[in-house]
Design a protein around this motif. Structure first.
Motif, short mmCIF file in Angstrom:
data_model
loop_
_atom_site.label_atom_id
_atom_site.label_comp_id
_atom_site.label_asym_id
_atom_site.label_seq_id
_atom_site.Cartn_x
_atom_site.Cartn_y
_atom_site.Cartn_z
N TYR A 77 0.77 -1.19 -0.07
CA TYR A 77 0.03 0.01 0.01
C TYR A 77 0.98 1.32 0.17
O TYR A 77 0.58 2.09 -0.88
CB TYR A 77 -0.95 0.01 1.23
N SER A 78 1.82 1.00 0.76
CA SER A 78 2.86 2.46 0.79
C SER A 78 3.54 2.74 -0.50
O SER A 78 3.61 3.77 -0.98
CB SER A 78 3.88 2.23 1.92
N LEU A 79 4.06 1.50 -1.29
CA LEU A 79 4.41 1.50 -2.63
C LEU A 79 3.45 2.40 -3.45
O LEU A 79 4.02 3.27 -4.34
CB LEU A 79 4.72 0.23 -3.24
N TRP A 80 2.21 1.79 -3.47
CA TRP A 80 1.22 2.44 -4.25
C TRP A 80 0.97 3.76 -4.01
O TRP A 80 0.73 4.60 -5.03
CB TRP A 80 -0.09 1.68 -4.45
N PHE A 81 1.07 4.53 -3.04
CA PHE A 81 0.57 5.79 -2.71
C PHE A 81 1.95 6.53 -3.18
O PHE A 81 1.80 7.63 -3.78
CB PHE A 81 0.74 5.91 -1.22
N LYS A 82 3.32 5.78 -3.23
CA LYS A 82 4.52 6.63 -3.81
C LYS A 82 4.30 6.52 -5.16
O LYS A 82 4.67 7.66 -5.88
CB LYS A 82 5.61 6.02 -3.29
N VAL A 83 3.62 5.62 -5.73
CA VAL A 83 3.48 5.57 -7.28
C VAL A 83 2.45 6.57 -7.66
O VAL A 83 2.76 7.14 -8.92
CB VAL A 83 3.18 4.08 -7.71
N VAL A 84 1.61 6.79 -6.96
CA VAL A 84 0.27 7.81 -7.36
C VAL A 84 1.14 9.32 -7.08
O VAL A 84 0.74 10.23 -8.12
CB VAL A 84 -0.75 7.79 -6.16
N VAL A 85 1.82 9.51 -6.01
CA VAL A 85 2.61 10.51 -5.85
C VAL A 85 3.56 10.90 -7.16
O VAL A 85 3.64 12.24 -7.65
CB VAL A 85 3.28 10.81 -4.76
N GLY A 86 4.19 9.93 -7.60
CA GLY A 86 5.14 9.86 -8.86
C GLY A 86 4.09 10.25 -10.13
O GLY A 86 4.83 10.81 -11.03
N PHE A 87 3.16 9.74 -10.05
CA PHE A 87 2.33 9.65 -10.97
C PHE A 87 1.90 10.88 -11.70
O PHE A 87 1.71 11.44 -13.13
CB PHE A 87 1.45 8.71 -11.29
N LEU A 88 1.21 11.60 -10.66
CA LEU A 88 0.36 13.00 -10.97
C LEU A 88 1.25 14.18 -11.89
O LEU A 88 0.60 14.66 -12.36
CB LEU A 88 -0.01 13.37 -9.45
N PRO A 89 2.59 14.45 -11.46
CA PRO A 89 2.85 15.62 -12.27
C PRO A 89 2.86 15.23 -13.83
O PRO A 89 2.16 16.07 -14.62
CB PRO A 89 4.58 15.73 -11.61
N ALA A 90 3.29 14.15 -14.43
CA ALA A 90 3.13 13.85 -15.74
C ALA A 90 1.72 13.89 -16.07
O ALA A 90 1.50 14.05 -17.16
CB ALA A 90 4.14 12.73 -16.05
N ALA A 91 0.84 13.23 -15.54
CA ALA A 91 -0.52 12.93 -15.75
C ALA A 91 -1.28 14.34 -16.09
O ALA A 91 -2.00 14.46 -16.87
CB ALA A 91 -1.36 11.95 -14.71
N VAL A 92 -0.91 15.41 -15.00
CA VAL A 92 -1.64 16.63 -15.47
C VAL A 92 -1.12 17.15 -16.68
O VAL A 92 -1.78 17.87 -17.27
CB VAL A 92 -1.26 17.43 -13.95
N LEU A 93 0.41 17.43 -16.82
CA LEU A 93 1.07 17.91 -17.84
C LEU A 93 0.44 17.19 -19.24
O LEU A 93 0.31 17.95 -20.10
CB LEU A 93 2.49 18.25 -17.77
N GLY A 94 0.54 16.08 -19.15
CA GLY A 94 0.17 15.16 -20.47
C GLY A 94 -1.46 15.55 -20.69
O GLY A 94 -1.67 15.63 -21.92
N PHE A 95 -2.18 15.63 -19.87
CA PHE A 95 -3.62 15.96 -20.14
C PHE A 95 -3.74 17.35 -20.70
O PHE A 95 -4.55 17.51 -21.61
CB PHE A 95 -4.51 15.69 -18.77
N LEU A 96 -3.07 18.27 -20.03
CA LEU A 96 -3.04 19.58 -20.56
C LEU A 96 -2.47 19.94 -21.87
O LEU A 96 -2.96 20.68 -22.63
CB LEU A 96 -2.75 20.55 -19.62
#
Length: 262
Positions: A77-96
């Motif tokens: 669960y801790s690993l997946w929370f870290k993955v989500v944190v790492g995923f968000l910046p590129a996800a936002v910029l990619g969407f925009l």
């Protein structure tokens, strides 16, 4: 079209998790096998799902919790929370900026420049790998995950390589090669699945039967090849550095630029 799907599936599987840019290779290959257009753009993104399935299969015990082992489940669960944190910046910029990126950066010349820039960063990161601060993904903090996630934004430039960008980020902040690669693989799961789903939704799933078959074949081939590559790459980085991949990027970029100028 099926033969092209097999060729591109092999390229995707070979390059997705190596720091040499799968998207860059696909853009170059698409041009020279005459596989371009709206469906080709969707195909190049969707077949990444095959590579992601290879990651899930290979790292199954690390990314899925065992409910009989609370300590292991907590780590997952801790690993997946870290993955989500790492995923968000590129996800936002990619969407925009997805449409602008497709319009201006999806071409061989842009890819070649990105290949060279990424190669330089990879060599710098390797030269700075003097003292490893973290040699286990369980020891990564959320700040580490966020920093690697910011580096992943570089991969929005086709040719930079998502794998290279995240591994470079990991090395520069003190992660070992193995941890950098592992976390890069884990980050790929939401990143590439999200990109594939977005592409499919924007296409309205308006594919012919032969196009659906082509997508299936490309995805299956990329899964098989990527599974082999992950195993070999994880063995490689335990003993050797990543500079040969940087040199390969530079050589490929020079060849592409020469061909484009002729």
């Amino acid at each position: 079209m099926i033969l092209k799907a097999i060729i591109l599936g092999i390229i995707e599987g070979l390059t997705e998790f190596l720091p040499i840019s799968s998207t860059g290779h696909l853009i170059i290959a698409n041009k020279y096998i005459n596989f371009t257009g709206e469906f080709a753009n969707v195909f190049d993104v969707v077949i990444q799902v095959g590579a992601i399935l290879a990651v899930i299969f290979y790292f199954w015990n690390k990314i899925f919790p065992s409910f009989d082992d609370k300590k292991q489940a907590k780590r997952v669960y801790s690993l997946w929370f870290k993955v989500v944190v790492g995923f968000l910046p590129a996800a936002v910029l990619g969407f925009l900026f997805e449409e602008k990126i497709d319009q201006y950066l999806f071409n061989p010349t842009s890819v070649a420049i990105a290949l060279i820039f990424g190669a330089i960063l990879l060599i710098i990161a390797e030269n700075r790998l003097k003292r490893v601060r973290i040699n286990d993904t369980d020891k990564m903090g959320y700040t580490d995950a966020a920093l690697v996630g910011l580096f992943q934004c570089l991969a929005l430039w086709p040719g930079m390589s998502r794998s290279a960008s995240t591994i470079i980020g990991g090395l520069l902040i003190g992660l070992s090669r193995e941890v950098s690669a592992e976390f890069s693989f884990f980050l790929a799961i939401p990143t590439l699945v999200g990109a594939s789903v977005l592409k499919l939704l924007k296409s309205s799933l308006a594919f012919s039967s032969i196009e659906w078959i082509t997508l299936f074949v490309g995805t299956l081939v990329s899964f098989i090849v990527a599974l082999l590559v992950i195993k070999l790459f994880m063995g490689y980085i335990k003993k050797k550095d990543l500079k040969p991949f940087a040199y390969y990027r530079i050589i490929l970029a020079i060849i592409v630029l020469i061909v484009e100028l002729l």
